[in-house]
Motif scaffolding. Structure first.
Motif, short mmCIF file in Angstrom:
data_model
loop_
_atom_site.label_atom_id
_atom_site.label_comp_id
_atom_site.label_asym_id
_atom_site.label_seq_id
_atom_site.Cartn_x
_atom_site.Cartn_y
_atom_site.Cartn_z
N ARG A 29 32.05 52.25 28.45
CA ARG A 29 32.24 51.69 27.10
C ARG A 29 31.22 52.25 26.12
N ARG A 30 29.98 52.43 26.57
CA ARG A 30 28.95 52.99 25.70
C ARG A 30 29.18 54.48 25.42
N TYR A 86 25.54 39.03 26.77
CA TYR A 86 25.48 38.36 28.07
C TYR A 86 24.91 36.96 27.88
N GLU A 119 29.68 38.94 36.56
CA GLU A 119 29.56 40.31 37.06
C GLU A 119 29.41 40.35 38.58
N VAL A 166 24.08 45.67 29.12
CA VAL A 166 24.47 44.82 28.01
C VAL A 166 23.58 45.13 26.80
N ASP A 167 24.02 44.68 25.63
CA ASP A 167 23.30 44.96 24.39
C ASP A 167 22.44 43.79 23.93
N VAL A 194 28.18 44.22 23.79
CA VAL A 194 28.42 43.38 24.96
C VAL A 194 27.26 42.40 25.04
N PHE A 223 30.54 49.03 31.62
CA PHE A 223 29.65 49.01 30.47
C PHE A 223 29.19 50.43 30.11
N LEU A 239 37.26 44.60 28.09
CA LEU A 239 36.27 45.58 27.65
C LEU A 239 36.90 46.80 27.00
N TYR A 247 31.27 46.28 36.91
CA TYR A 247 30.78 45.92 35.59
C TYR A 247 29.81 46.97 35.07
N ARG A 248 28.89 47.43 35.91
CA ARG A 248 27.94 48.44 35.47
C ARG A 248 28.66 49.70 35.02
#
Length: 566
Positions: free
Chosen positions: A483-484, A29, A397, A62-63, A27, A480, A384, A476-477
């Motif tokens: 997703r991780r 940003y 976000e 985010v990454d 992800v 994410f 996502l 969003y938090r």
């Protein structure tokens, strides 16, 4: 003159936990520096401001962080007119600030991707200034596209190409003796002359620029107008072709020429010399996703923005079609699909989806704000859940809409000042983001902001949404984080479509015994679907009601389910 750091070149030192092929499901940003955070109260965001907010981005989940241009520039087009590729513009800081930002980001396990602008320079770039000053005989003119005009006295442009920003793509020069001279090509603003990539000095210069920033420790480059570097031989007329003012997917003699791929194969060789899995990301507007896939073959670039997906309307049939075509085109070249809904060049998706479909990616009306936000949240969860990498644009976000009522006197988008009815559409998505509920610039800085923020902007701020259940920021938090942590999410190259009502997208993903189902209701009425498992996350409160082995999905919502593998 470029600024220099006193430190030795650094390599990326991110924790090993980020893993190999990090970019396949990252992800990323996007930060538009002048609108993110202002550290010195001059109304303009800067690198120190970005650096101060890195913990926020780490906590967001985010990454990597992609920074729009911060190079030395006259700012004729928001920094995409570069006068020195090895210097930081004083409005943003200096090279020491860039170095500190990169180091701090790495300490937080965040990667840094910087913009590279190779299609054109500023008209204040040393080569171009000398080319004008030295006149028609200057060899530096061969590094750009200078041509004599047509007509009896050369009074007409060399061909019929038009600028993306409106008006002709050519500007006539004045020779040192004061007489009218040749014309030069600029696909964008006149202050942005296009490089001639057939000249070897241009390639030499950009290979050097790449090494400069790689030695500084950046983790990759987003290549601006990656599809535009090579022009068709002879610069042929377009004739009766309907020349679209804005970036689009038409076949053009100045876009998506096959010659660009040799350039990127040479660049990939440089990148592969550096440790840490550095990456290239192409901004490549192409006629089809199949043409986009050519940019991400194994020996070229790593990712290419999926503008077909960004341009898709909120509707199940169109979205499924572009998802399938995207995955099908990337699979043969072994590249991940990328997904994006907003950026600094298009209307934010919370406003696009608030308006009727068919208006494109540049919307000038606010539309139905509640509807737009509901659809934007649902679209984000859908994005996502797809295999590959996702890009998010600062402020999405927070559910920020475009600011559609900026007064003419504050607009800065160069298209606003050009001919053919352009409307300065990009300023609306670039208004500085709000960090606090109140204050002169809602926490953006200690003073004002370079574009005025709307009254009530603080209600959408980070402060107002942090810890508030159901807020867009917390959605969003949570997304994410899931997703991780969920084994079935992230990298991959396919989805399994499930039977669903006409307005619903439903697909399954699996990995290592873990299953995941995403359901998106793009319609305007409640629909019934099976209960696929445990609800992990929903885009809206009350999005799903469970009863008798079925689930009722509310309109314009997305629900994530955790399941056992089929």
């Amino acid at each position: 003159m470029s600024q220099h750091t006193a430190d030795q070149p650094q390599t990326s030192t991110l924790a090993a936990a980020t893993g190999p092929d990090w970019w396949r499901d990252a992800v990323i940003y996007q930060v538009y520096p002048r609108s993110f955070a202002d550290s010195n109260a001059d109304g303009m965001g800067d690198l120190e401001g970005v650096r101060s907010r890195l913990p926020y981005l780490r906590d967001l989940g985010v990454d990597a962080v992609w920074l729009s241009p911060f190079y030395a520039s006259p700012q004729a087009d928001g920094g995409y007119d570069v006068a020195d590729y090895r210097a930081v513009d004083p409005m943003f800081g200096n090279l020491l600030d860039a170095d500190a930002l990169i180091r701090d980001a790495h300490a937080l396990d965040l990667r840094i991707i910087v913009d590279l602008v190779p299609n054109h320079s500023s008209d204040q770039y040393e080569w171009f200034r000398r080319a004008l000053a030295e006149g028609p005989a200057s060899p530096l003119r061969e590094r750009y596209h200078f041509r004599p005009g047509r007509g009896a006295d050369g009074e007409l442009p060399p061909n019929d190409w038009e600028s993306i920003f409106g008006g002709p793509a050519w500007t006539r020069t004045t020779d040192p003796d004061g007489t009218p001279g040749d014309w030069y090509l600029h696909l964008f603003a006149p202050e942005q002359p296009d490089f001639n990539w057939d000249h070897p000095a241009v390639g030499d210069e950009f290979r050097s620029i790449l090494r400069f920033w790689l030695d500084m420790g950046v983790d990759g480059f987003r290549i601006d107008v990656a599809h535009g570097l090579v022009k068709a031989p002879g610069l042929p007329d377009l004739g009766s072709h309907d020349q679209v003012r804005l970036l689009g997917n038409d076949v053009m003699p100045f876009f998506d020429q096959d010659g660009v791929h040799a350039i990127y194969r040479a660049w990939r060789g440089i990148l592969d010399e550096y440790a840490g899995e550095r990456i290239f990301v192409a901004e490549a507007w192409t006629p089809t996703v199949e043409r986009t896939a050519l940019y991400v073959r194994p020996d070229e670039l790593h990712q290419a923005f999926n503008f077909q997906y960004l341009s898709a309307a909120w509707g199940a049939a169109e979205l499924r079609d572009v998802i399938d075509r995207s995955l099908d085109s990337m699979r043969p070249v072994g590249a991940p699909a990328t997904w994006v809904l907003s950026n600094h060049d298009v209307t934010r998706h919370a406003t696009r989806f608030a308006n009727p479909p068919g208006l494109g990616t540049q919307i000038r009306t606010a539309g139905d704000r509640d509807l737009g936000l509901r659809r934007a949240r649902a679209a984000t969860l859908l994005m996502l859940a797809l295999p590959g990498s996702a890009y998010v644009y600062q402020g999405e976000e927070l559910g920020l809409p475009d600011v559609v009522d900026l007064p003419d006197e504050v607009r800065q988008d160069p298209s606003f000042f050009r001919a053919a009815g352009q409307d300065g559409f990009r300023d609306g998505c670039r208004v500085p983001i709000p960090w606090t509920v109140d204050g002169s610039s809602y926490g953006f800085g200690g003073g004002g902001s370079w574009l005025p923020q709307p009254e009530g902007w603080g209600e959408l701020s980070v402060q107002a949404q942090t810890g508030v259940e159901g807020s867009t920021l917390e959605l969003y938090r949570a997304a994410f984080a899931v997703r991780r942590s969920h084994a079935a999410l992230g990298a991959g190259d396919s989805v399994v479509w499930l039977d669903a009502p006409a307005d619903v997208l439903a697909f399954r993903r699996e990995s290592g015994g873990a299953g995941f189902v995403c359901t998106s209701n793009t319609g305007d009425s409640v629909v019934r679907v099976p209960v696929y498992g445990d609800v992990v996350l929903a885009s809206a409160e009350g999005a799903v009601v469970l009863a008798d082995g079925f689930a009722e999905l509310a309109p314009d919502t997305t629900v994530w389910w955790s399941t056992a593998s089929a």
